[in-house]
Design a protein around this motif. Structure first.
Motif, PDB file in Angstrom:
ATOM      1  N   CYS A  81      -6.414  -4.762   5.870  1.00 27.51           N
ATOM      2  CA  CYS A  81      -7.633  -5.017   5.101  1.00 27.51           C
ATOM      3  C   CYS A  81      -8.094  -6.461   5.283  1.00 27.51           C
ATOM      4  CB  CYS A  81      -7.399  -4.728   3.622  1.00 27.51           C
ATOM      5  SG  CYS A  81      -7.106  -2.981   3.248  1.00 27.51           S
ATOM      6  N   GLN A  82      -9.375  -6.686   5.016  1.00 25.45           N
ATOM      7  CA  GLN A  82      -9.948  -8.021   5.110  1.00 25.45           C
ATOM      8  C   GLN A  82     -10.772  -8.334   3.872  1.00 25.45           C
ATOM      9  OE1 GLN A  82     -12.075  -8.832   8.751  1.00 25.45           O
ATOM     10  NE2 GLN A  82     -10.743  -7.489   9.950  1.00 25.45           N
ATOM     11  N   ASN A  83     -10.759  -9.609   3.506  1.00 23.41           N
ATOM     12  CA  ASN A  83     -11.572 -10.086   2.391  1.00 23.41           C
ATOM     13  C   ASN A  83     -11.291  -9.295   1.115  1.00 23.41           C
ATOM     14  OD1 ASN A  83     -13.589 -10.342   5.041  1.00 23.41           O
ATOM     15  ND2 ASN A  83     -13.500 -12.164   3.749  1.00 23.41           N
ATOM     16  N   VAL A  84     -10.042  -9.406   0.672  1.00 24.79           N
ATOM     17  CA  VAL A  84      -9.611  -8.740  -0.553  1.00 24.79           C
ATOM     18  C   VAL A  84      -9.458  -9.776  -1.663  1.00 24.79           C
ATOM     19  CG1 VAL A  84      -7.816  -7.354  -1.657  1.00 24.79           C
ATOM     20  CG2 VAL A  84      -8.408  -6.953   0.741  1.00 24.79           C
ATOM     21  N   THR A  85     -10.002  -9.489  -2.832  1.00 22.33           N
ATOM     22  CA  THR A  85      -9.858 -10.353  -3.999  1.00 22.33           C
ATOM     23  C   THR A  85      -9.184  -9.571  -5.118  1.00 22.33           C
ATOM     24  OG1 THR A  85     -11.829 -11.657  -3.467  1.00 22.33           O
ATOM     25  CG2 THR A  85     -11.058 -11.711  -5.738  1.00 22.33           C
ATOM     26  N   ILE A  86      -8.097 -10.125  -5.640  1.00 23.10           N
ATOM     27  CA  ILE A  86      -7.450  -9.574  -6.835  1.00 23.10           C
ATOM     28  C   ILE A  86      -7.419 -10.693  -7.865  1.00 23.10           C
ATOM     29  CG2 ILE A  86      -5.403  -8.462  -7.792  1.00 23.10           C
ATOM     30  CD1 ILE A  86      -4.654  -7.611  -4.973  1.00 23.10           C
ATOM     31  N   LYS A  87      -8.042 -10.483  -8.995  1.00 19.21           N
ATOM     32  CA  LYS A  87      -8.186 -11.560  -9.982  1.00 19.21           C
ATOM     33  C   LYS A  87      -7.989 -11.025 -11.394  1.00 19.21           C
ATOM     34  CE  LYS A  87     -11.321 -15.270 -11.398  1.00 19.21           C
ATOM     35  NZ  LYS A  87     -12.618 -15.946 -11.170  1.00 19.21           N
ATOM     36  N   SER A  88      -7.318 -11.843 -12.202  1.00 15.17           N
ATOM     37  CA  SER A  88      -7.124 -11.540 -13.630  1.00 15.17           C
ATOM     38  C   SER A  88      -6.587 -10.122 -13.821  1.00 15.17           C
ATOM     39  CB  SER A  88      -8.443 -11.724 -14.395  1.00 15.17           C
ATOM     40  OG  SER A  88      -8.928 -13.039 -14.257  1.00 15.17           O
ATOM     41  N   SER A  89      -5.555  -9.797 -13.062  1.00 16.68           N
ATOM     42  CA  SER A  89      -4.985  -8.458 -13.090  1.00 16.68           C
ATOM     43  C   SER A  89      -3.461  -8.540 -13.137  1.00 16.68           C
ATOM     44  CB  SER A  89      -5.432  -7.662 -11.852  1.00 16.68           C
ATOM     45  OG  SER A  89      -6.834  -7.502 -11.841  1.00 16.68           O
ATOM     46  N   SER A  90      -2.814  -7.393 -13.265  1.00 20.40           N
ATOM     47  CA  SER A  90      -1.354  -7.362 -13.298  1.00 20.40           C
ATOM     48  C   SER A  90      -0.836  -6.146 -12.538  1.00 20.40           C
ATOM     49  CB  SER A  90      -0.825  -7.339 -14.739  1.00 20.40           C
ATOM     50  OG  SER A  90      -1.246  -6.174 -15.412  1.00 20.40           O
ATOM     51  N   CYS A  91       0.307  -6.341 -11.884  1.00 18.09           N
ATOM     52  CA  CYS A  91       1.021  -5.257 -11.191  1.00 18.09           C
ATOM     53  C   CYS A  91       2.481  -5.396 -11.568  1.00 18.09           C
ATOM     54  CB  CYS A  91       0.847  -5.369  -9.678  1.00 18.09           C
ATOM     55  SG  CYS A  91      -0.850  -5.456  -9.119  1.00 18.09           S
ATOM     56  N   LYS A  92       2.921  -4.664 -12.545  1.00 15.89           N
ATOM     57  CA  LYS A  92       4.235  -4.888 -13.140  1.00 15.89           C
ATOM     58  C   LYS A  92       5.067  -3.613 -13.197  1.00 15.89           C
ATOM     59  CE  LYS A  92       4.107  -7.347 -16.949  1.00 15.89           C
ATOM     60  NZ  LYS A  92       3.696  -7.791 -18.295  1.00 15.89           N
ATOM     61  N   LYS A  93       6.384  -3.847 -13.275  1.00 13.72           N
ATOM     62  CA  LYS A  93       7.365  -2.792 -13.511  1.00 13.72           C
ATOM     63  C   LYS A  93       7.317  -1.691 -12.444  1.00 13.72           C
ATOM     64  CE  LYS A  93       7.706  -3.676 -18.467  1.00 13.72           C
ATOM     65  NZ  LYS A  93       7.674  -3.117 -19.826  1.00 13.72           N
ATOM     66  N   THR A  94       7.110  -2.119 -11.206  1.00 15.42           N
ATOM     67  CA  THR A  94       7.222  -1.189 -10.082  1.00 15.42           C
ATOM     68  C   THR A  94       8.696  -0.956  -9.781  1.00 15.42           C
ATOM     69  OG1 THR A  94       5.141  -1.952  -9.158  1.00 15.42           O
ATOM     70  CG2 THR A  94       6.651  -0.849  -7.658  1.00 15.42           C
ATOM     71  N   GLN A  95       9.047   0.287  -9.458  1.00 13.72           N
ATOM     72  CA  GLN A  95      10.425   0.613  -9.094  1.00 13.72           C
ATOM     73  C   GLN A  95      10.417   1.440  -7.813  1.00 13.72           C
ATOM     74  OE1 GLN A  95      12.976   2.140 -12.242  1.00 13.72           O
ATOM     75  NE2 GLN A  95      11.570   1.362 -13.797  1.00 13.72           N
ATOM     76  N   GLY A  96      11.262   1.056  -6.861  1.00 12.05           N
ATOM     77  CA  GLY A  96      11.314   1.787  -5.606  1.00 12.05           C
ATOM     78  C   GLY A  96      12.586   1.484  -4.866  1.00 12.05           C
ATOM     79  N   GLY A  97      12.757   2.194  -3.755  1.00 14.49           N
ATOM     80  CA  GLY A  97      13.907   1.930  -2.917  1.00 14.49           C
ATOM     81  C   GLY A  97      14.980   2.983  -3.020  1.00 14.49           C
TER      82      GLY A  97
END
Length: 536
Positions: A179-195
């Protein structure tokens, strides 16, 4: 009332072109199908009337399929919920058809969890341009909360992605690929579980082969993996990524050979991290705890970043790790109270080229059985440590130092640093074990370290081994240069104790030092070289 008959509407707002009596037309209703799925095939502004439940197994279609460009979808504070009936979801909550552009989705919740299985992705798109997501909550998806590939100009603001859980592979709160020109602002990505295997991972944000991205005021914390690594932000093969005030804290790995880290950069170039935090990341077994990890990267800038309390009670812990990277600049950063078992450092640069650590602090980094240090260079070329504070880095049973040069460090510049109270059974302020002596050491202050040198030789009953230079230096010209560097540049400091294990530089160093400063010296040498008068 059956699902086919319930009045679950999308209200279509279409503007009549100017000159045709511009007005709003509404109540162009779209009914969901029997699986709770909706297709949008025309441009316009759509508003969800009420929440609904979707079954995403039979038709392989998303709950909402957007197949037209210039669509604005307002979820109106409502929730899309996955059905709790027995089925395996195979589609996303909202899917953008390949190639559609100018899409806005806002103001609602996608709940991907159910009794039997989770929705794979909350919102997904391929080859999309100018997509805006805002004021969304995406919960309980399997592989990713939000996923875009080969897309441009993606904006994600005021959005929360929570509890993305994949027990069969990797998981990311937000996943970006090519991807190009991506903005992520004032956000949250929490408590991901994987593997599920050691090659899988869990990450708050994962970006692969992305360019020109901006992440600002984002929280990517509390991600966890039982069998693999866990990261707050994972960047791979990216270019020009700017992270400002991103918090990647309390990520946990429970695998013996994996890593828990706030930020991981792999083959990523020209990226910056400003006022980012990577604290309290933990490896619960014999793995690795890190704040920032920079691997095979070029031109990385870290400014005013913090990496504190990263813990590996049975492994190694490092605040900032720079590995095989070029031109990494670490400025005004802080690494404090990182705790490991075999190794614990504030900053480590290994096989780097042109690494610069400037006006940064390493305080209270500790180990139980191994080596603790403020800053360690290992096989570093043309590195610089300037105006840093290295304080109270302690080893319970091993060696402690403020600054250490190991193996083959070439042309290092160590200038105007303050090193104090780095303590252990063996302890130093500045420890130089590098094979090549081409270091430029000037204006440093080192005080209040330990009592002994290697092999338990006592240093004239003084309380510090502030500078340690070993014997294996190569040819005699390097030894002479070593002595000249010490005598000409270090003796201005008022509280220096210097240990030199070099038989061919001993007297030269000693004579010049004693003529310039009342420094205390100790020489481990039985083969003293008395230079001719012309050599002095």
């Amino acid at each position: 009332m059956t699902l086919t008959r319930q009045l679950l509407y999308l209200f279509l707002f279409s503007f009549v072109p100017h000159g045709m009596g511009a007005h709003l037309t509404q109540n162009a209703a779209l009914l969901v199908n029997t699986s709770g799925q909706i297709s949008i095939t025309k441009p316009g502004m759509y508003v969800i009337a009420q929440g609904w439940t979707a079954v995403l197994s039979s038709s392989n279609k998303a709950a909402i399929c957007i197949g037209a460009s210039n669509v604005s979808l307002d979820l109106n504070g409502k929730s899309l919920t996955l059905s709790t009936t027995s089925h395996t979801p195979v589609a996303a909550g909202i899917e953008l058809a390949p190639g559609v552009t100018d899409i806005t989705i806002t103001n609602g919740t996608i709940n991907g969890a159910s009794t039997y299985a989770s929705m794979p992705v909350g919102i997904t798109g391929i080859d999309n341009t100018r997509v805006k997501l805002s004021k969304l909550a995406i919960v309980g998806c399997d592989e990713a909360g939000i996923s875009f590939s080969f897309s441009k100009h993606i904006s994600i603001k005021f959005t929360s992605v929570l509890h993305t859980i994949n027990t069969n592979g990797s998981a990311a709160g937000i996943k970006l690929s090519n991807c190009q020109n991506v903005t992520i602002k004032s956000s949250s990505c929490k408590k991901t579980q994987g593997g599920f295997t050691s090659t899988d991972f869990a990450a708050g944000i994962y970006a692969n082969a992305c360019n020109h991205c901006t992440f600002e005021e984002v929280n990517t914390s509390k991600n966890k993996s039982t069998y693999a690594s866990a990261y707050g932000v994972f960047l791979q093969q990216c270019t020009d990524v700017v992270c400002t005030k991103v918090h990647a804290n309390a990520n946990v790995s429970k695998n013996a050979t994996s890593t828990a880290a706030g930020f991981l950069l792999v083959n990523t170039d020209a990226s910056s991290f400003i006022k980012c935090h990577a604290n309290d990341n933990t490896s619960t077994t014999t793995g690795y705890a890190r704040g920032f990890v920079i691997t095979n990267a070029t031109q990385t800038l870290l400014r005013k970043c913090v990496a504190n309390n990263n813990t590996a009670p049975w492994g190694t812990s490092i605040g900032f790790e720079n590995d095989s990277s070029k031109y990494t600049a670490i400025r005004s950063c802080k690494a404090q109270s990182n705790q490991g078992n075999s190794e614990g450092y504030g900053f480590l640069s290994s096989t780097g080229n042109g690494t610069q650590i400037f006006k940064s602090r390493a305080i209270g980094n500790t180990t139980k059985d191994g080596i603790a240090g403020g800053i360690k260079f290992l096989n570093e070329t043309q590195g610089a440590i300037l105006y840093c504070e290295l304080l109270a880095n302690n080893a319970t049973l091993g060696t402690a130092f403020g600054i250490g040069l190991f193996q083959e460090c070439f042309s290092s510049r160590i200038s105007h640093n303050f090193l104090s109270k780095n303590r252990g059974p063996i302890q130093y302020g500045f420890y130089d074990e590098s094979t090549y002596f081409t270091s430029f050491v000037r204006g440093n202050i080192a005080a209040e370290h330990g009592l002994t040198l290697s092999n338990n030789h006592q240093l004239l009953n003084n309380t510090a081994t502030n500078y340690y230079i070993p014997s294996f230096r190569g040819n005699s010209s390097n030894l002479v240069q070593e002595a000249q560097t010490i005598s000409a540049l270090n003796v201005r400091n008022q509280i220096i104790n210097i240990s030199v294990n070099s038989p061919r530089s001993t007297n030269l160093c000693c004579k010049k030092l004693l003529t310039r400063s009342p420094a205390f010296l100790h020489f481990d040498s039985t083969d003293l070289w008395i230079p001719a008068q012309g050599d002095l």
